[in-house]
Motif scaffolding. Structure first.
Motif, PDB file in Angstrom:
ATOM      1  N   ILE A 442       7.144  15.407   0.581  1.00 48.36           N
ATOM      2  CA  ILE A 442       7.495  14.494   1.891  1.00 48.36           C
ATOM      3  C   ILE A 442       8.668  15.062   2.819  1.00 48.36           C
ATOM      4  O   ILE A 442       9.035  13.563   1.547  1.00 48.36           O
ATOM      5  CB  ILE A 442       6.677  13.682   2.491  1.00 48.36           C
ATOM      6  CG1 ILE A 442       4.709  14.140   1.728  1.00 48.36           C
ATOM      7  CG2 ILE A 442       6.018  12.963   3.457  1.00 48.36           C
ATOM      8  CD1 ILE A 442       3.643  13.212   1.347  1.00 48.36           C
ATOM      9  N   CYS A 459      -2.166   5.627   4.844  1.00 41.22           N
ATOM     10  CA  CYS A 459      -2.320   6.811   4.096  1.00 41.22           C
ATOM     11  C   CYS A 459      -3.402   6.043   3.243  1.00 41.22           C
ATOM     12  O   CYS A 459      -3.721   4.874   3.478  1.00 41.22           O
ATOM     13  CB  CYS A 459      -0.966   6.451   2.678  1.00 41.22           C
ATOM     14  SG  CYS A 459      -1.281   6.752   1.661  1.00 41.22           S
ATOM     15  N   GLN A 461      -4.646   7.002   0.288  1.00 36.90           N
ATOM     16  CA  GLN A 461      -3.743   7.064  -0.707  1.00 36.90           C
ATOM     17  C   GLN A 461      -3.501   5.741  -1.404  1.00 36.90           C
ATOM     18  O   GLN A 461      -3.319   5.567  -2.835  1.00 36.90           O
ATOM     19  CB  GLN A 461      -2.582   7.968  -1.423  1.00 36.90           C
ATOM     20  CG  GLN A 461      -4.276   9.756  -1.707  1.00 36.90           C
ATOM     21  CD  GLN A 461      -5.363   8.757  -2.928  1.00 36.90           C
ATOM     22  OE1 GLN A 461      -6.214   8.577  -3.162  1.00 36.90           O
ATOM     23  NE2 GLN A 461      -5.542  10.388  -3.432  1.00 36.90           N
ATOM     24  N   ILE A 463      -0.733   4.612  -0.500  1.00 42.72           N
ATOM     25  CA  ILE A 463       0.602   5.057  -1.125  1.00 42.72           C
ATOM     26  C   ILE A 463       1.673   4.199   0.382  1.00 42.72           C
ATOM     27  O   ILE A 463       1.457   4.345   1.640  1.00 42.72           O
ATOM     28  CB  ILE A 463       1.901   6.484  -0.963  1.00 42.72           C
ATOM     29  CG1 ILE A 463       0.389   6.960  -2.120  1.00 42.72           C
ATOM     30  CG2 ILE A 463       2.834   7.012  -0.750  1.00 42.72           C
ATOM     31  CD1 ILE A 463       0.580   8.512  -2.194  1.00 42.72           C
ATOM     32  N   VAL A 465       4.212   4.925   1.543  1.00 40.35           N
ATOM     33  CA  VAL A 465       5.207   5.733   2.557  1.00 40.35           C
ATOM     34  C   VAL A 465       6.742   5.231   2.259  1.00 40.35           C
ATOM     35  O   VAL A 465       7.371   5.444   2.830  1.00 40.35           O
ATOM     36  CB  VAL A 465       4.242   6.369   3.326  1.00 40.35           C
ATOM     37  CG1 VAL A 465       4.658   7.438   4.063  1.00 40.35           C
ATOM     38  CG2 VAL A 465       3.195   7.247   2.706  1.00 40.35           C
ATOM     39  N   CYS A 480      -0.077  11.560  -4.109  1.00 43.62           N
ATOM     40  CA  CYS A 480      -0.620  12.079  -2.811  1.00 43.62           C
ATOM     41  C   CYS A 480      -1.523  13.381  -2.639  1.00 43.62           C
ATOM     42  O   CYS A 480      -0.407  14.226  -2.899  1.00 43.62           O
ATOM     43  CB  CYS A 480       1.259  12.113  -2.487  1.00 43.62           C
ATOM     44  SG  CYS A 480       0.789  13.074  -0.495  1.00 43.62           S
ATOM     45  N   VAL A 481      -2.328  13.084  -1.927  1.00 45.23           N
ATOM     46  CA  VAL A 481      -3.147  14.590  -1.298  1.00 45.23           C
ATOM     47  C   VAL A 481      -2.535  15.258  -0.774  1.00 45.23           C
ATOM     48  O   VAL A 481      -3.690  16.666  -0.012  1.00 45.23           O
ATOM     49  CB  VAL A 481      -4.913  14.185  -1.913  1.00 45.23           C
ATOM     50  CG1 VAL A 481      -5.070  13.364  -2.012  1.00 45.23           C
ATOM     51  CG2 VAL A 481      -4.656  13.423  -0.227  1.00 45.23           C
ATOM     52  N   GLY A 482      -1.757  14.861   0.166  1.00 43.07           N
ATOM     53  CA  GLY A 482      -0.971  16.110   1.134  1.00 43.07           C
ATOM     54  C   GLY A 482      -1.828  15.998   2.366  1.00 43.07           C
ATOM     55  O   GLY A 482      -2.806  16.823   2.739  1.00 43.07           O
ATOM     56  N   CYS A 483      -3.002  15.033   3.101  1.00 45.43           N
ATOM     57  CA  CYS A 483      -3.904  14.963   3.886  1.00 45.43           C
ATOM     58  C   CYS A 483      -2.644  15.358   4.901  1.00 45.43           C
ATOM     59  O   CYS A 483      -2.856  16.012   6.450  1.00 45.43           O
ATOM     60  CB  CYS A 483      -4.808  13.922   3.788  1.00 45.43           C
ATOM     61  SG  CYS A 483      -3.721  11.991   4.634  1.00 45.43           S
ATOM     62  N   GLY A 484      -1.486  14.863   5.289  1.00 45.58           N
ATOM     63  CA  GLY A 484      -0.829  15.199   6.108  1.00 45.58           C
ATOM     64  C   GLY A 484      -1.154  13.701   7.003  1.00 45.58           C
ATOM     65  O   GLY A 484      -0.337  14.656   8.662  1.00 45.58           O
ATOM     66  N   CYS A 486       0.022  10.812   7.501  1.00 46.33           N
ATOM     67  CA  CYS A 486       0.918   9.778   7.739  1.00 46.33           C
ATOM     68  C   CYS A 486       2.227  11.134   8.785  1.00 46.33           C
ATOM     69  O   CYS A 486       2.996  10.268   9.387  1.00 46.33           O
ATOM     70  CB  CYS A 486       1.852   9.458   6.500  1.00 46.33           C
ATOM     71  SG  CYS A 486       2.308  11.496   5.038  1.00 46.33           S
ATOM     72  N   LEU A 497       5.714  17.318   5.590  1.00 45.95           N
ATOM     73  CA  LEU A 497       5.008  17.721   4.144  1.00 45.95           C
ATOM     74  C   LEU A 497       5.796  19.157   4.239  1.00 45.95           C
ATOM     75  O   LEU A 497       5.324  19.791   4.828  1.00 45.95           O
ATOM     76  CB  LEU A 497       3.749  17.931   4.323  1.00 45.95           C
ATOM     77  CG  LEU A 497       2.544  16.566   3.899  1.00 45.95           C
ATOM     78  CD1 LEU A 497       2.965  15.862   5.795  1.00 45.95           C
ATOM     79  CD2 LEU A 497       0.827  17.036   3.642  1.00 45.95           C
TER      80      LEU A 497
HETATM   81  S1  SF4 Z   1      -0.105  13.300   2.743  1.00 46.18           S
HETATM   82 FE1  SF4 Z   1      -1.408  11.771   3.250  1.00 46.18          FE
HETATM   83  S2  SF4 Z   1      -1.991  10.988   1.238  1.00 46.18           S
HETATM   84 FE2  SF4 Z   1       0.420  11.969   1.053  1.00 46.18          FE
HETATM   85  S3  SF4 Z   1       1.408  10.196   1.539  1.00 46.18           S
HETATM   86 FE3  SF4 Z   1       0.654  10.688   3.540  1.00 46.18          FE
HETATM   87  S4  SF4 Z   1      -0.947   9.776   4.375  1.00 46.18           S
HETATM   88 FE4  SF4 Z   1      -0.731   9.685   1.567  1.00 46.18          FE
END
Ligand code: SF4
Ligand SMILES: Cc1cc2nc3c(=O)[nH]c(=O)nc-3n(C[C@H](O)[C@H](O)[C@H](O)COP(=O)(O)OP(=O)(O)OC[C@H]3O[C@@H](n4cnc5c(N)ncnc54)[C@H](O)[C@@H]3O)c2cc1C
Ligand code: SF4
Lengths: 526, 446
Positions: A442, A459, A461, A463, A465, A480-484, A486, A497
């Motif tokens: 990210i 977030c 997870q 994190i 951020v 980080c599961v990359g949910c996007g 954040c 991302l």
């Molecule tokens: S993409 Fe999702 S899991 Fe990764 S840091 Fe952002 S909010 Fe957290």
């Protein structure tokens, strides 16, 4: 609009109430023919059990599933106890008592639900779906123009661990406990989906079919909510569509249809070690016994875990699986989205996370090692420990309690990724790949962060951020599961991302972009 | 051990403290009385709107300070005795320092309006303002209408906040269009539209005359100077800018103008006393910047810089290129370099707006040399790194247009508008620029 929503809520709650009430409806009566079939099919040799049932259950009418369950399971338990004492091992009934009781109850049930399956489908699922959609769809208007829709999240008892949150928590935990440990209480629920099960796989519905069906329905309905909430954000729209597709097609339709053609039930996207019983002997035997497809599945399962998972993770990061494909992730990102802010962001939680999730991974690998050793050597125990015992402990603690009861049940309390963050062995494995060998990161946009904290708050997870963003550092985290999300909620456009060359991916900074160029150079040299 | 005392636990003071700690083991004390721990002022809107709790606005966990050996002292400084290096606190105690950093930030402007100190009349700056807002405007039953006076970044945030609780808002803006002292016409108009789309009663080109009250001293209405119109309301937000929070320096002989006067090294007229952040005023403005820069980023940069000086690596405050960002309801705004509200003589402009009226890009460049000067975007995110480099290397506007794909920072799968933008630019400038494909090599300089 509000009236439509309130009506929807009312309809939904009616459906839910009927659903809960179903448990208490109907009666159970075992006929001698039915019991004979059970005895023959299961190869039961325990005359103690048979007599017990004959005296206390046969031809009697039970008015609730609880009473029926008690009668059957206590018969099993007392019979087993004395057989074990006398070392009559061949007479012991090894089935889980409540699964055994479920199998009989499914046939023995009588009453209105069993006679009117579709009617009750409509009164439960039908009302639930219609009500939920009536509640959700008006949000297109009530939430206003497309954009971030987090107003009032911390004011609402549903999303700030208030009383509604606790009610949902109670319901979910109860649901999982029944599903995993008391299937014989929820026979009526399975009747309701019998017709659908029949049309897909040709059999009556098991509790697992019921679960798969509910899973898909919940994801579908809550995906509609996601589509509305994030309609300005293509990443979210595509991601939601993707998890939905993989759940409905790969985790539900394909396996059920395989069963129809008398092939093993298999979810092609479920990678080991999340699919922890893939290498269990019963599974290996079943696969090997079912010919070409079985062998293909065997090879595919191994290739998926050992080759596809790391390669995809190298190119796209953990997200390709956790936020685009996985069923657990799919539920978390749809049903769980309203709760993502409840994850714990503290350093302590991060420490706990690393111990737990890697601990589960080690557990899963050791168990698999034992299993394979047992499979190939034929000895039931390794180092004096029964392989079966380890498998049972894992299945109970990790497979049921952690993944189900805590993982989903605790959504409204600890956020929506408790399992993915603290428990999933596959996530631990992919996380290690993502942390050390991946093009995913990210990117933090220079010095633009205002430390507002939206990213960390949302977030799932847990994190922190912001801790990276406010230093101008890219976020490279195993979890980080990359949910996007954040990136979506950041009001200053700080986070993106990206998949890009590995060089420069980790960029520890002393001070942020925008300050004195000489100073930045000076600190870089140090 | 040298004792560094910092007045103010905002971003400037805290950044200075963190960096001094990184560079040395000096004793550090931060004095403030607003809150126990550092929080992000920029995020108070999200607390009221229910996106976050107040705890979420605190960038560091509470154990952080002790672990890093930074003492936090709750107290208000009422006077500074520079010759004896003594601070006087409001509780009557005194406190000594070896080096002092003044980082006391700003306070909302009040221009002597009648009724400006009534109940329910407030600025939006401190934590206490947030608490007040909960008191006077918890919902639209208690607060039937709110009036906001002053059309800047904080004013529009307050409007969005109140809107989130369905409180009707009247927004008085002195200028003829929102923030048009800073934003050029296209951008300013777009924001006007966004404000109105949220059913805010936007009044342009008007001033506040007075605030009226009931017998209990609660604000009940305001009167507009130009029209004499009286508007009933329960809350009045005064958001007509901020000014340095330095009244406690009166009599200290520390040189002040609107803010604490500092040189390039952020030193005041007294040895060992420095000032940073919102409260500092540059003796001579740096480049095109204002002498007082009341933004988050500059406070942070000054903190980073002054820490170097205090730790023996004397360093001038020499910020690189200007950048900033904001969000107007749903529209994000970013800027890099300079795009003045009005073009200067040597400047030419390129403005492109999406047909949906919510996305635009505005580039400023030199007419003759075609050197790129700055960019505004609404509804498009841009890469800070890219523009930092472009400005450092004095690239031309044509270079920027050609490399828009490198510059874009929108989330993946967003619809990009680069082709349309390039086509519009070519048409307007009789050029034949071809959009280059995004290149990681260029972006990461590898
Ligand atoms: S993409 Fe999702 S899991 Fe990764 S840091 Fe952002 S909010 Fe957290
Ligand atoms: C609602 C809002 C939104 C904003 N949004 C943005 C944005 O998006 N982007 C941006 O760049 N900037 C934004 N700003 C501006 C930014 O927050 C300020 O520039 C920044 O906080 C200034 O930091 P500072 O450390 O200089 O001062 P402050 O943050 O004001 O900290 C000073 C501290 O010192 C304390 N203090 C003052 N006097 C004394 C005394 N005598 N004794 C003890 N303590 C004292 C004060 O109580 C305060 O806690 C925003 C400001 C507000 C109010
Ligand atoms: S949401 Fe954006 S601005 Fe706010 S702390 Fe996170 S990265 Fe920084």
């Amino acid at each position: 609009m509000k009236t439509i929503q309130h009506t929807g809520l009312g309809i939904f709650l009616t459906g839910l109430t009927v659903f809960i009430a179903l448990i208490f409806l109907g009666e159970y009566k075992v006929s001698p023919e039915l019991f004979n079939t059970v005895v023959t099919n299961k190869g039961i040799k325990s005359e103690l059990f048979i007599n017990d049932i004959k005296n206390n259950v046969l031809e009697k009418t039970f008015t609730s599933p609880f009473k029926f369950s008690r009668a059957v399971t206590s018969a099993i338990k007392s019979a087993n106890a004395s057989h074990k004492q006398n070392s009559e091992w061949d007479k012991v009934i090894w089935d889980k008592p409540h699964s055994f009781s479920y199998a009989i109850a499914k046939e023995a049930g009588i009453g209105i639900v069993k006679e009117h399956k579709w009617l009750f489908w409509w009164l439960t699922f039908g009302l639930g779906i219609i009500g939920a959609l009536l509640f959700i769809i008006p949000q297109l208007i009530t939430l206003g123009a497309p954009g971030i829709k987090n107003d009032g999240i911390y004011h609402k008892p549903a999303t700030n661990r208030g009383w509604i949150g606790w009610c949902v928590f109670t319901f979910l935990v109860a649901f999982y406990v029944l599903l995993y440990f008391r299937p014989d209480y929820i026979v009526n629920w399975t009747y309701v989906v019998d017709p659908i099960s029949k049309s897909l796989n040709g059999n009556l519905a098991s509790q697992w079919f019921l679960y798969g069906f509910i899973y898909c329905v919940v994801m579908l309905v809550m995906a509609v909510r996601m589509y509305i909430k994030y309609r300005h954000n293509n990443y979210q729209l595509l991601r939601t569509t993707s998890v939905l597709f993989f759940q409905v097609v790969f985790a539900f339709l394909i396996p059920e249809i395989l069963v129809r053609f008398e092939k093993p039930w298999y979810d092609f996207k479920n990678a080991f070690p999340l699919d922890y019983d893939f290498f269990f002997s019963w599974n290996l035997n079943e696969l090997i016994a079912s010919g070409g497809l079985g062998l293909f599945i065997l090879v595919w399962g191994v290739v998926l875990s050992l080759v596809i998972v790391p390669i995809m993770t190298y190119f796209f990061g953990k997200r390709w699986y956790c936020s685009w494909v996985c069923g657990c992730g799919g539920l978390a990102e749809t049903l769980g989205d309203p709760y993502r802010q409840l994850s714990d962001k503290s350093l302590k939680a991060w420490q706990l996370e690393r111990w737990l999730v890697h601990g589960v991974l080690v557990f899963a690998l050791v168990m698999t090692g034992f299993t394979l050793y047992t499979y190939f050597s034929g000895t039931a125990a390794v180092l004096g420990i029964q392989t079966q015992t380890i498998q049972d402990i894992y299945g109970f603690l990790i497979g049921s309690i952690f993944a189900g009861v805590i993982g989903t049940g605790f959504y409204p309390i600890f956020g929506n990724r408790v399992w993915c963050r603290f428990g999933c062995p596959l996530a631990a494995y992919i996380g290690i790949v993502q942390r050390f060998k991946s093009r995913f990161r990210i990117t933090t946009n220079g010095g633009q962060c205002i430390s507002c904290g939206n990213c960390s708050t949302y977030c799932e997870q847990g994190i922190d951020v912001r801790a990276y963003a406010q230093k101008g550092e890219n976020i490279i985290r195993a979890s980080c599961v990359g949910c996007g999300i954040c990136s979506a909620v950041c009001p200053r456009g700080v986070l993106k991302l990206e998949n890009a060359p590995e060089k420069g991916r980790i960029n520890p900074t002393e001070i942020l972009l925008g300050n004195n160029v000489d100073l930045i150079e000076l600190l870089k040299k140090k | 051990m040298e004792h560094i005392v910092i007045i103010g636990n905002g971003i400037s003071g805290v950044t200075a403290a963190r960096h001094i700690r990184k560079l040395s083991n000096k004793k550090i004390t931060i004095i403030s009385d607003e809150t126990d721990y550092f929080f992000s002022r920029t995020a108070i809107m999200y607390v009221y709107m229910g996106h976050m709790t107040f705890e979420h606005t605190q960038p560091y966990e509470n154990w952080f300070w002790k672990k890093n050996n930074i003492d936090l002292k709750k107290g208000r400084v009422t006077a500074i005795e520079a010759p004896s290096k003594t601070l006087h606190l409001s509780d009557g105690n005194t406190f000594n320092y070896d080096k002092l950093i003044i980082a006391t930030g700003s306070k909302p402007n009040k221009f002597g309006w009648p009724g400006q100190d009534l109940n329910g009349v407030m600025g939006l700056y401190h934590k206490q303002d947030l608490d007040n807002l909960e008191k006077y405007a918890p919902n639209n039953k208690v607060c039937k209408r709110a009036v906001i006076v002053g059309g800047g970044l904080i004013g529009i945030e307050l409007a969005e906040m109140l809107h989130s609780r369905h409180i009707p808002v009247t927004f008085l803006v002195r200028e003829s269009s929102f923030w048009n002292g800073v934003l050029p016409k296209g951008e300013s108009n777009m924001v006007n539209r966004e404000i109105k789309a949220h059913h805010i009663d936007l009044r342009l080109g008007v001033n506040l005359k007075e605030i009226k009250s009931d017998e209990n001293g609660n604000a009940t209405s305001i009167v507009i100077a130009e029209t004499g119109e009286e508007i009933q309301c329960n809350l009045v937000g005064l958001t007509a800018g901020v000014s340095p929070n330095i009244s406690f320096l009166k009599g200290s002989k520390i040189e002040t103008g609107r803010g604490v006067i500092v040189n390039r090294f952020l030193e005041t007229n007294f040895k060992d006393i420095y000032a940073i952040g919102d409260c500092a005023e540059q003796q001579i403005a740096i480049d095109e910047r204002k002498p007082i820069e009341a933004v988050w980023y500059t406070g942070r940069m000054m903190g980073e810089t002054v820490a170097q000086t205090i730790c023996g690596n004397k360093m001038a405050y020499k910020p690189s290129h200007w950048f900033n960002s904001a969000k107007f309801f749903n529209i994000e705004y970013q800027t890099y370099g300079w795009v003045w509200a009005q073009p200067k003589n040597n400047e030419a402009r390129f403005y492109w707006e999406h047909p949906n009226g919510k996305i635009c890009i505005h580039i400023n460049f030199d007419k003759d040399t075609r050197q790129f000067i700055g960019i505004n975007t609404l509804g498009i995110r841009m890469r800070h790194n890219f523009f930092e480099k472009v400005l450092n290397e004095k690239k031309s506007v044509d270079y920027v247009i050609e490399h828009l794909a490198d510059a874009n920072f929108d989330p993946e799968f967003y619809k990009l508008h680069e082709k349309e933008i390039v086509a519009a630019f070519n048409k307007e400038n009789q050029t034949n620029i071809q959009l280059k494909k995004k290149s990681w090599k260029r972006i990461l300089s590898i």
